[in-house]
Scaffold this motif. Structure first.
Motif: not given
Length: 151
Positions: A63-88
């Motif tokens: 859940v925490q990893i998903v939260l961080w990935a969501w934060l990265f998406m909100v900050r426009n760091e990634f286009i796809e959630f899968s990339a944000a999730f992997y990075h997280s």
């Protein structure tokens, strides 16, 4: 930098709260089962308890990893959630492959997520150690203590 620190500390606070709630809930369940004398010390039961604890705590980490990935998406760091999730996942687990890097404006958040992950895995390890110590102590009292009393 102040913005990243603020956002990072707020996110870490939410994550710490999530994991503390998970640990507290697991502790309540274990205490309930112990009071009702529903736990028999066998290899299967002990293994089952430890596996279930690890899975629930891993779910809290997920859940925490998903939260961080969501934060990265909100900050426009990634286009796809899968990339944000992997990075997280790479940040949270402190693997730090470096194959995916955030922009300079948000890079500090990755380091803060890594610090968050270290704390969470430390909490998980400490909790599992405490439970295992309690199980071993109880086993010792039930199995070995009886033998030494009868001699």
């Amino acid at each position: 930098m102040i913005e990243n620190l603020t956002i990072g500390f707020l996110t870490m606070t939410v994550c710490l709260t999530i994991q503390c709630v998970v640990v507290s809930a697991l502790l309540d369940v274990l205490i309930f089962l112990e009071k009702k004398e529903m736990i028999r010390l066998t290899l299967v039961t002990t293994s089952w308890i430890l596996v279930m604890l690890m899975l629930v705590m891993l779910a809290g980490n997920f859940v925490q990893i998903v939260l961080w990935a969501w934060l990265f998406m909100v900050r426009n760091e990634f286009i796809e959630f899968s990339a944000a999730f992997y990075h997280s996942v790479v940040n949270f687990s402190t693997l730090g492959y470096g194959d995916v890097v955030m922009s300079e404006k948000s890079r500090l958040l990755g380091a803060m997520e890594a610090a968050n992950g270290v704390l969470m895995f430390g909490l998980t390890t400490g909790f599992l150690y405490t439970v295992l110590s309690g199980i071993l102590e109880r086993y010792w009292d039930e199995k070995v203590g009886k033998n030494s009393e009868s001699q």
